[in-house]
Design a protein around this motif. Structure first.
Motif, PDB file in Angstrom:
ATOM      1  N   ALA A  55       0.851  -1.193   0.000  1.00 52.72           N
ATOM      2  CA  ALA A  55       0.000   0.000   0.000  1.00 52.72           C
ATOM      3  C   ALA A  55       0.885   1.241   0.000  1.00 52.72           C
ATOM      4  O   ALA A  55       1.796   1.364   0.835  1.00 52.72           O
ATOM      5  CB  ALA A  55      -0.930   0.014   1.204  1.00 52.72           C
TER       6      ALA A  55
ATOM      7  N   VAL B 173       0.855   4.879   0.981  1.00 51.34           N
ATOM      8  CA  VAL B 173      -0.026   5.518   1.958  1.00 51.34           C
ATOM      9  C   VAL B 173       0.315   6.995   2.150  1.00 51.34           C
ATOM     10  O   VAL B 173       1.464   7.349   2.452  1.00 51.34           O
ATOM     11  CB  VAL B 173       0.047   4.772   3.313  1.00 51.34           C
ATOM     12  CG1 VAL B 173      -0.799   5.475   4.368  1.00 51.34           C
ATOM     13  CG2 VAL B 173      -0.409   3.322   3.140  1.00 51.34           C
TER      14      VAL B 173
ATOM     15  N   ALA C 194      -3.648   4.258  -0.688  1.00 50.62           N
ATOM     16  CA  ALA C 194      -4.610   4.356   0.410  1.00 50.62           C
ATOM     17  C   ALA C 194      -4.350   5.572   1.291  1.00 50.62           C
ATOM     18  O   ALA C 194      -3.201   5.984   1.494  1.00 50.62           O
ATOM     19  CB  ALA C 194      -4.563   3.085   1.260  1.00 50.62           C
ATOM     20  N   ASP C 195      -5.445   6.116   1.802  1.00 48.56           N
ATOM     21  CA  ASP C 195      -5.383   7.166   2.807  1.00 48.56           C
ATOM     22  C   ASP C 195      -5.268   6.494   4.178  1.00 48.56           C
ATOM     23  O   ASP C 195      -6.004   5.540   4.461  1.00 48.56           O
ATOM     24  CB  ASP C 195      -6.656   8.017   2.733  1.00 48.56           C
ATOM     25  CG  ASP C 195      -6.596   9.249   3.620  1.00 48.56           C
ATOM     26  OD1 ASP C 195      -6.453   9.096   4.855  1.00 48.56           O
ATOM     27  OD2 ASP C 195      -6.709  10.365   3.084  1.00 48.56           O
TER      28      ASP C 195
ATOM     29  N   ASP D  33      -8.261   5.492   6.216  1.00 46.73           N
ATOM     30  CA  ASP D  33      -9.115   4.387   5.771  1.00 46.73           C
ATOM     31  C   ASP D  33      -8.557   3.021   6.155  1.00 46.73           C
ATOM     32  O   ASP D  33      -9.101   1.993   5.739  1.00 46.73           O
ATOM     33  CB  ASP D  33      -9.294   4.446   4.247  1.00 46.73           C
ATOM     34  CG  ASP D  33     -10.012   5.707   3.797  1.00 46.73           C
ATOM     35  OD1 ASP D  33     -10.817   6.237   4.589  1.00 46.73           O
ATOM     36  OD2 ASP D  33      -9.758   6.169   2.662  1.00 46.73           O
ATOM     37  N   LEU D  34      -7.482   3.001   6.921  1.00 52.05           N
ATOM     38  CA  LEU D  34      -6.867   1.731   7.296  1.00 52.05           C
ATOM     39  C   LEU D  34      -7.420   1.239   8.628  1.00 52.05           C
ATOM     40  O   LEU D  34      -7.704   2.032   9.531  1.00 52.05           O
ATOM     41  CB  LEU D  34      -5.348   1.891   7.385  1.00 52.05           C
ATOM     42  CG  LEU D  34      -4.649   2.408   6.117  1.00 52.05           C
ATOM     43  CD1 LEU D  34      -3.144   2.461   6.328  1.00 52.05           C
ATOM     44  CD2 LEU D  34      -5.001   1.565   4.902  1.00 52.05           C
ATOM     45  N   GLU D  35      -7.543  -0.081   8.747  1.00 49.06           N
ATOM     46  CA  GLU D  35      -8.096  -0.689   9.951  1.00 49.06           C
ATOM     47  C   GLU D  35      -7.133  -1.754  10.467  1.00 49.06           C
ATOM     48  O   GLU D  35      -6.662  -2.603   9.709  1.00 49.06           O
ATOM     49  CB  GLU D  35      -9.459  -1.323   9.642  1.00 49.06           C
ATOM     50  CG  GLU D  35     -10.149  -1.909  10.865  1.00 49.06           C
ATOM     51  CD  GLU D  35     -11.487  -2.538  10.534  1.00 49.06           C
ATOM     52  OE1 GLU D  35     -12.093  -3.146  11.433  1.00 49.06           O
ATOM     53  OE2 GLU D  35     -11.914  -2.443   9.361  1.00 49.06           O
TER      54      GLU D  35
ATOM     55  N   TYR E 112      -5.376  -3.501   7.501  1.00 47.99           N
ATOM     56  CA  TYR E 112      -6.230  -3.746   6.332  1.00 47.99           C
ATOM     57  C   TYR E 112      -6.712  -2.432   5.717  1.00 47.99           C
ATOM     58  O   TYR E 112      -6.899  -1.428   6.415  1.00 47.99           O
ATOM     59  CB  TYR E 112      -7.476  -4.553   6.727  1.00 47.99           C
ATOM     60  CG  TYR E 112      -7.236  -6.004   7.020  1.00 47.99           C
ATOM     61  CD1 TYR E 112      -7.419  -6.972   6.040  1.00 47.99           C
ATOM     62  CD2 TYR E 112      -6.830  -6.408   8.298  1.00 47.99           C
ATOM     63  CE1 TYR E 112      -7.208  -8.326   6.322  1.00 47.99           C
ATOM     64  CE2 TYR E 112      -6.611  -7.744   8.586  1.00 47.99           C
ATOM     65  CZ  TYR E 112      -6.811  -8.702   7.593  1.00 47.99           C
ATOM     66  OH  TYR E 112      -6.606 -10.029   7.869  1.00 47.99           O
ATOM     67  N   HIS E 113      -6.928  -2.490   4.409  1.00 48.14           N
ATOM     68  CA  HIS E 113      -7.749  -1.501   3.716  1.00 48.14           C
ATOM     69  C   HIS E 113      -8.954  -2.268   3.187  1.00 48.14           C
ATOM     70  O   HIS E 113      -8.828  -3.045   2.236  1.00 48.14           O
ATOM     71  CB  HIS E 113      -6.981  -0.845   2.566  1.00 48.14           C
ATOM     72  CG  HIS E 113      -7.774   0.195   1.836  1.00 48.14           C
ATOM     73  ND1 HIS E 113      -8.510  -0.087   0.708  1.00 48.14           N
ATOM     74  CD2 HIS E 113      -7.959   1.522   2.086  1.00 48.14           C
ATOM     75  CE1 HIS E 113      -9.104   1.013   0.281  1.00 48.14           C
ATOM     76  NE2 HIS E 113      -8.790   2.002   1.105  1.00 48.14           N
ATOM     77  N   LYS E 114     -10.088  -2.098   3.858  1.00 42.85           N
ATOM     78  CA  LYS E 114     -11.273  -2.936   3.602  1.00 42.85           C
ATOM     79  C   LYS E 114     -10.873  -4.399   3.821  1.00 42.85           C
ATOM     80  O   LYS E 114     -10.470  -4.774   4.908  1.00 42.85           O
ATOM     81  CB  LYS E 114     -11.836  -2.653   2.216  1.00 42.85           C
ATOM     82  CG  LYS E 114     -12.310  -1.196   2.052  1.00 42.85           C
ATOM     83  CD  LYS E 114     -12.848  -0.914   0.667  1.00 42.85           C
ATOM     84  CE  LYS E 114     -13.268   0.542   0.557  1.00 42.85           C
ATOM     85  NZ  LYS E 114     -13.731   0.889  -0.811  1.00 42.85           N
TER      86      LYS E 114
ATOM     87  N   TYR F  73      -8.410  -5.896   2.073  1.00 44.34           N
ATOM     88  CA  TYR F  73      -7.058  -6.047   1.522  1.00 44.34           C
ATOM     89  C   TYR F  73      -6.052  -6.009   2.670  1.00 44.34           C
ATOM     90  O   TYR F  73      -5.880  -4.970   3.332  1.00 44.34           O
ATOM     91  CB  TYR F  73      -6.802  -4.911   0.529  1.00 44.34           C
ATOM     92  CG  TYR F  73      -5.450  -4.895  -0.158  1.00 44.34           C
ATOM     93  CD1 TYR F  73      -5.229  -5.609  -1.328  1.00 44.34           C
ATOM     94  CD2 TYR F  73      -4.395  -4.116   0.344  1.00 44.34           C
ATOM     95  CE1 TYR F  73      -4.004  -5.559  -1.978  1.00 44.34           C
ATOM     96  CE2 TYR F  73      -3.174  -4.060  -0.292  1.00 44.34           C
ATOM     97  CZ  TYR F  73      -2.981  -4.793  -1.455  1.00 44.34           C
ATOM     98  OH  TYR F  73      -1.770  -4.731  -2.106  1.00 44.34           O
TER      99      TYR F  73
ATOM    100  N   ILE G  12      -2.535  -5.680   4.267  1.00 45.37           N
ATOM    101  CA  ILE G  12      -1.321  -4.964   3.857  1.00 45.37           C
ATOM    102  C   ILE G  12      -0.114  -5.558   4.567  1.00 45.37           C
ATOM    103  O   ILE G  12      -0.090  -5.700   5.790  1.00 45.37           O
ATOM    104  CB  ILE G  12      -1.434  -3.462   4.184  1.00 45.37           C
ATOM    105  CG1 ILE G  12      -2.644  -2.843   3.477  1.00 45.37           C
ATOM    106  CG2 ILE G  12      -0.155  -2.730   3.805  1.00 45.37           C
ATOM    107  CD1 ILE G  12      -2.990  -1.455   3.971  1.00 45.37           C
TER     108      ILE G  12
END
Length: 440
Positions: free
Chosen positions: A192, A194, A222-223, A226-228, A235-237, A239, A241
């Protein structure tokens, strides 16, 4: 032969053959306008004239980068192990904690662009060190590939062996090498790129994404908001990482840290490989140059490194405290430039020689006792370049600032901006020109 001599040869060739190159110049302008060399939604301003360097001068840049990396590593090691020394930097507590977190790939500055005013190996001075979201690889390589196809460069290339150092694919290769140190398995990482969407260089990010994908890797842009962070991974959604190519600059991370707590938590838990780490802030922050001139700092360096600092790192001080500091910068305005400790794109940078006394005093009063440094002003070294004005080619004297790209501790290439003003950057009239190494 030096790059300056190659430049004179190119200048004479174009000026003495105006009719041969005018139409091609206009075609080159169109090619750049249709390319990815875009800055703030506009084509990057450029010249029909690259920056020439010899192979020997390229070795100078390799040596300059290597010396500063060695010094930076020693100072960063001192920061990590010496709690008293750390206080010199004044970083927020959570940034200090991120710097101190053990780095599994054991490189303090995985990527950097060291900006210098360069004439030759003896005559150069640093402007600043960009180790935090280092950028502009796309500008050099995109304009370089277009200019190499111009009629003038094709003519010049018939007499000389020339190349424009590649900066996109080589970073993909080096970042994967760094990841392999972090993760000893043979898996291909999900990557990603970022950065905050409002700050990122989207056209450059897309080129890096395409380069990662061409090399066989999954990659997204990715911003960090928006990462979890869940189940021990970032994760991004849906996905997952494995490798973050960090383009977030630290001052923005500080400003928005409450919005990116998942990214920070994953970083602190070493749940994802982040290239580069926040440790690069030790070298990136402009207070680094002031600290290099402290006696207790140089005690940990060898004599060659001390002399390197004396000769090539401009005197730098904190613009705060005693009124003597204010008066020194005010009454000797042509000697100094003031800069924020940690901003990018030359935001908030002022050179005393550009202002009258009253205006300079107002600027200094606003900056005094805030996060500003004052620094010895360095005149950019100048050459004559080809410019196109009033329907014809002319020569114009311009100063230059050279960015030395360092990937994984190795020199990879250059980024050059030209300008006629005291500050050469995206906030003034400037030109980006590709760097051409003349082999023979």
């Amino acid at each position: 032969m030096t790059g300056e001599k190659f430049q004179k040869m190119y200048l004479e060739m174009v000026l003495n053959n105006q009719a041969r190159y005018k139409q091609d110049y206009h075609k080159t302008v169109e090619r750049v306008a249709d390319s990815t060399a875009i800055y703030k939604d506009k084509p990057v301003p450029f010249l029909y004239n690259p920056m020439f360097f010899s192979k020997e001068e390229e070795e100078d840049f390799r040596w300059i980068g290597s010396m500063m990396m060695e010094i930076g590593d020693k100072v960063t090691d001192r920061y990590i192990h010496d709690s008293v020394f750390r206080k010199k930097f004044g970083f927020p507590d959570f940034i200090e904690e991120m710097i101190l977190r053990e780095n599994k790939y054991d490189i303090h500055v995985p990527i950097g662009r060291f900006d210098v005013f360069y004439k030759d190996k003896e005559n150069f001075k640093f402007c600043e060190l960009n180790t935090d979201g280092s950028s502009a690889m796309n500008e050099d390589n995109t304009i370089g590939s277009i200019l190499l196809r111009s009629r003038a460069m094709e003519d010049f290339g018939r007499e000389h062996s020339i190349r424009n150092p590649e900066l996109i694919k080589s970073w993909v290769e080096e970042s994967i090498k760094i990841f392999k140190k972090w993760d000893k398995t043979e898996k291909n990482p999900n990557i990603a790129i970022v950065d905050f969407v409002e700050s990122g260089t989207s056209t450059e990010f897309k080129l890096f994404k395409e380069a990662y994908e061409a090399a066989g890797y999954n990659c997204i842009i990715a911003d960090p908001r928006d990462l979890e962070y869940r189940d021990g991974s970032l994760y991004h959604k849906e996905y997952k990482i494995d490798l973050v190519y960090r383009r977030i600059v630290t001052f923005e991370l500080i400003e928005k840290h409450e919005q990116v707590s998942d990214f920070i938590s994953a970083y602190m838990d070493d749940a994802v490989c982040v290239v580069g780490t926040i440790r690069s802030q030790v070298v990136h922050n402009k207070i680094f140059f002031r600290i290099l001139h402290d006696q207790d700092t140089v005690e940990g360096l060898n004599e060659e490194q001390r002399e390197f600092i004396r000769q090539h790192v401009p005197f730098t001080g904190l613009f705060r405290g005693d009124k003597k500091v204010f008066d020194e910068v005010f009454y000797n305005k042509d000697k100094y430039i003031i800069k924020p400790l940690d901003m990018n794109a030359s935001q908030g940078v002022f050179a005393g020689r550009d202002f009258g006394k009253e205006e300079w005093e107002d600027i200094l009063e606003d900056a005094f006792n805030t996060d500003y440094i004052y620094q010895e002003f360095v005149d950019p070294y100048e050459r004559e370049y080809v410019v196109f004005e009033d329907g014809q080619f002319k020569s114009r004297k311009l100063g230059s600032i050279i960015g030395i790209f360092i990937y994984n501790k190795e020199y990879k290439g250059l980024y050059t901006r030209l300008g006629a003003e005291s500050i050469i950057s995206g906030v003034t009239e400037y030109y980006t020109v590709p760097n051409i190494i003349v082999e023979t």
